[in-house]
Design a protein around this motif. Structure first.
Motif, short mmCIF file in Angstrom:
data_model
loop_
_atom_site.label_atom_id
_atom_site.label_comp_id
_atom_site.label_asym_id
_atom_site.label_seq_id
_atom_site.Cartn_x
_atom_site.Cartn_y
_atom_site.Cartn_z
N ALA A 13 0.85 -1.20 0.00
CA ALA A 13 0.00 0.00 0.00
C ALA A 13 0.88 1.24 0.00
CB ALA A 13 -0.91 -0.01 1.21
N TRP A 14 0.43 2.27 -0.69
CA TRP A 14 1.19 3.52 -0.76
C TRP A 14 0.33 4.64 -0.20
CZ3 TRP A 14 1.18 7.44 -5.08
CH2 TRP A 14 2.21 8.39 -4.91
N THR A 15 0.86 5.30 0.80
CA THR A 15 0.20 6.46 1.39
C THR A 15 1.09 7.66 1.14
OG1 THR A 15 -0.72 5.02 3.10
CG2 THR A 15 -0.82 7.38 3.50
N SER A 17 2.76 11.31 0.89
CA SER A 17 2.81 12.52 1.73
C SER A 17 2.39 13.71 0.87
CB SER A 17 4.24 12.73 2.24
OG SER A 17 5.09 13.04 1.14
N ASP A 20 4.93 14.19 -1.77
CA ASP A 20 4.76 13.22 -2.85
C ASP A 20 3.70 13.70 -3.84
OD1 ASP A 20 6.59 11.37 -1.74
OD2 ASP A 20 4.99 10.33 -0.63
N ARG A 45 -5.51 15.41 -1.40
CA ARG A 45 -5.77 14.46 -2.49
C ARG A 45 -5.33 15.06 -3.82
NH1 ARG A 45 -11.26 11.21 -2.24
NH2 ARG A 45 -9.98 9.88 -3.53
N SER A 59 -7.31 8.28 -6.16
CA SER A 59 -6.95 7.50 -4.97
C SER A 59 -5.64 6.78 -5.22
CB SER A 59 -8.04 6.46 -4.66
OG SER A 59 -9.27 7.10 -4.42
N PRO A 60 -4.68 6.88 -4.29
CA PRO A 60 -3.40 6.21 -4.48
C PRO A 60 -3.57 4.69 -4.54
CG PRO A 60 -3.42 7.48 -2.43
CD PRO A 60 -4.77 7.60 -3.03
N GLN A 61 -2.84 4.06 -5.45
CA GLN A 61 -2.89 2.61 -5.59
C GLN A 61 -1.55 1.96 -5.27
OE1 GLN A 61 -5.83 0.90 -6.30
NE2 GLN A 61 -6.52 2.95 -5.80
N TYR A 62 -0.51 2.43 -5.92
CA TYR A 62 0.86 2.00 -5.65
C TYR A 62 1.77 3.15 -6.02
CZ TYR A 62 0.58 0.78 -10.64
OH TYR A 62 0.38 0.81 -12.00
N GLN A 63 3.06 3.04 -5.75
CA GLN A 63 4.00 4.15 -5.95
C GLN A 63 3.78 4.85 -7.29
OE1 GLN A 63 6.57 4.91 -3.63
NE2 GLN A 63 6.89 6.75 -4.82
#
Length: 107
Positions: A13-15, A17, A20, A45, A59-63
């Protein structure tokens, strides 16, 4: 049938910042389909807009990759220095539309 389905599964999972997300903010233009997208960060967002008054929250999914609305998967590529250079989109009938970055975010 004649349909092949590919799925990419990220390492975890990627959260992202705020820093980022801010790396993706800017203008992306495609001469192929004559469209320009603005990417901006709002309330933590990443959002894309192709015309005034229309925004798609991602929505973030991966890097460096997101999903959102009818856009399918949206991901960004970087150069050797780590600078974001392009946005890519893929969905059911669209595979890797590459949209070069043409400008940084507006203040």
């Amino acid at each position: 049938g004649d349909t092949v389905e590919y799925k990419y599964v990220g390492a975890g999972a990627w959260t992202p910042s705020a820093a980022d997300l801010n790396a993706f903010a800017g203008q992306y233009a495609s001469s192929e389909i004559r469209a320009t997208w603005s990417a901006r960060v709002d309330s933590g967002r990443l959002e894309l807009s192709s015309r005034r008054g229309s925004r798609q929250a991602l929505s973030p999914q991966y890097q460096d990759a997101f999903s959102g609305g009818g856009l399918g998967t949206v991901w960004f590529t970087r150069d050797a220095r780590g600078q974001v250079t392009a946005m890519h989109m893929s969905s059911a009938r669209l595979w890797n539309l590459t949209i070069p970055r043409v400008g940084a975010a507006q203040p």
